[in-house]
Structures are given as structure tokens and as C-alpha cells.
Scaffold this active site. Sequence first.
Site: not given
Ligand code: NAD
Length: 342
Positions: A140, A220
Site C-alpha cells: 500500500c 498511513h
Molecule cells: P489478512 O491476514 O487480513 O488475510 C489473510 C487471510 O489468508 C486470512 O484469512 C488467513 O486466515 C488466510 N490464510 C492464511 N494462510 C493461508 C493459506 N495457506 N491459504 C489460504 N488462506 C490462508 O492479510 P491481508 O492484510 O489481506 O494481507 C494479504 C497480503 O496483502 C499480504 O501480503 C499483505 O502484506 C498485503 N497487503 C496488506 C495490506 C493491509 O493493509 N492489510 C495492504 C496492502 C497489501
Amino acid sequence: MIRVGVNGYHTIGARLADAVKKQPDMRLIGVSKMQPDYRARIAAEKEIDVYAANEKSLESFRNVKMTAKGMLTDLLQKVDVIVDATPDEVGASNKPIYEGAGVKGIFQGGEEHSLTNFSFVAQCNYGEAANKRFVRVVSCNTTALCRALHALERASGIEKARAVLVRRGADPDEVGKGPIDAVVLDPPTVPSHHAADVRSVMKGLNIVTMAVKVPETHMHLHTLLVTLKKKASREVVVDALESEPRVVLVDSKTGVKSTAALIDMAREMGRPRNDIYEAVVWRDSVSVSDNEVYFFLAVHQEAIVIPENIDAIRAVSGGYTEAQSMKVTDDSLSISPGAWKT
Ligand code: NAD
């Protein structure tokens, strides 16, 4: 129709699944989840096919008498592109599974650049994603920095960029994370990793970033100090930011003086989940002195990468130019500068 699956269905994955459903040229085949929790139930109510991530997940679905459509491996048989939205670095362990299934894959910013050797921000390098098997959409913070710096690069060239990132401590539902009452150096060393991440997209850019983490969940806030190659007036800089796709300018005189006001505005605008897909610059913060430019930039971490993911799906699938894809994406998500009445 591009057949799309989403693996990992929470903060990014759930938003992405809804966004895929809005695309005229994509079909959401299903999502893969670890647990049969309330999100799985709501997905099913939205008529999204829910798959279990693995055997153990399938068992936990059975235990609560919830039917999964199959497992991730079954989902992969039916899709052209899988978007991995699993937690940081879990994507890397999934890559061999995607390779084995012969699908294209989009990863998120929690993965290393080296996982795909190609990091994506639509307006910076859409064309280079053509025919790539795997693409990483950057984080992000990096997405927002790339959009804003791309505007200045186009207008006057960038000699050097310096940014201080005030990062939200956790997403709103991450009750186990902090800080609660501290400003944490994140990391204590300089530069923070964000500079290298921006360079993974804007090659060779002279950028240094520093970051702290604060007790805040919604957004942020970045402070930018940029030295331009050529002197530019404030008007030129504001015009460049205003004409950059997915960057919006807001004015504190209308009452928008904080990230809380931005989130409130998004709610009042009827944005789903109060999502702000744009990088937001305070117009009145934009100051120009000789060839130095200063401004504040706000980033809604849960939403800003959603349009990038949609464009990345199209970019690896072919058939659209950067401008065509961004327009379809933006129209579907109601992203337009006119949407922000400030
Ligand atoms: P999150 O924790 O909110 O969601 C991830 C989901 O994946 C959870 O429901 C978890 O139970 C599930 N999970 C875990 N292991 C798994 C597997 N092996 N198979 C299938 N599902 C599985 O995470 P998020 O915030 O959505 O982040 C996901 C990605 O996006 C990360 O790489 C993060 O860095 C990136 N990201 C996050 C944000 C943010 O602010 N949340 C912003 C930009 C990018």
C-alpha cells in the site's frame, strides 16, 4: 472472460473478490479460505463459491457442517489467474502449487520482489507485465509513493525524494497488534525498506524513506520532500498531481484535516467498507520553494492496492492497454477525481 480465483479471503482478498465481480471481462470462480468463519458464511451468502485451502481446512469446514466447494487444488483447475492474498510470505510457499497447476499468479506486497522479479504499479509499468506468469503488486505505501512520484517525474523529473512514513499500527480488526500508547521506530535504522520497494518499480530513483508506527488503524500518512530536476511553479506541481490517475487532492478548508475525516468522507460518499482506492494529497500542503516540493499524502492501506490487482490480472492476461484497463477498473469502482467534492 478471465476466470479468477482468490486465495486468502480477509482484508485484501475479500475486497478483491468483490472488485473482480464488478469487472465486465472477469468471472470470480471462487475463493479459498483456511477457516469456515463468519467471512466464509457471508461469502456463501453473496453466492461466492468457497473452497478450503487444504485437507485440514476441509476437515474444519466439515466439522461445522459447512460445505466447501472443494479444495484450493480444485479451484486452480478452473481458473486462468489466481490472486494470492494470504499473509506476508505465505504466498511464497503457495507459488509451487500455482506453478504445478499451470495458472498465472498475482502476489501481494508482503512477498519479496525476488518471488516474481517483477513488481507492479499500473501507471508505472503495466506494459512490462504482458506475458508474465507471476506478478507482485507492491505494498500500500509503495503504491501511493509510486503514484505521487510518477506525477512529479512526468512534470519536472526527480533529483531526489525523501519521505517519512507514519504507519498505522494495525488494520481495524487486528485486535492483537499494537502499539497502543507509543510511537515505534519501524525500523530504527534508515532507510526503511520502502525506498528499495519504490525502486523495484521506479528503477534508479534517488529515494530515502524513514518510518514510524503509531496507534492508528485507518490510514498511513506520508510526509514528502522532493527535489525536482527542473524548477516548477506550485501550479505545475498541483496540476501534475491532479492529472495523475488514482491521485486525488483534498482541501483542508472544507474540513478535511485528518485521516479520520477522509475515512468519514469515504463513508458519506457511500464507498463500500469506506474504501479509498486513491492516494490522497492535501492540496494546501503542497508547497514549492525553488525546485523543492513538500506535501502530505494519505494512504488507505486496506483499499489502495485493489485497483492495481485488477489491472495486474488484465496485464498478465493480455488484450488491454494500460489506459483501457485502468479506465475499466476505475469505472467499475467509481474512481474519478470528480467523486471527491473538495
Ligand atoms: P489478512 O491476514 O487480513 O488475510 C489473510 C487471510 O489468508 C486470512 O484469512 C488467513 O486466515 C488466510 N490464510 C492464511 N494462510 C493461508 C493459506 N495457506 N491459504 C489460504 N488462506 C490462508 O492479510 P491481508 O492484510 O489481506 O494481507 C494479504 C497480503 O496483502 C499480504 O501480503 C499483505 O502484506 C498485503 N497487503 C496488506 C495490506 C493491509 O493493509 N492489510 C495492504 C496492502 C497489501
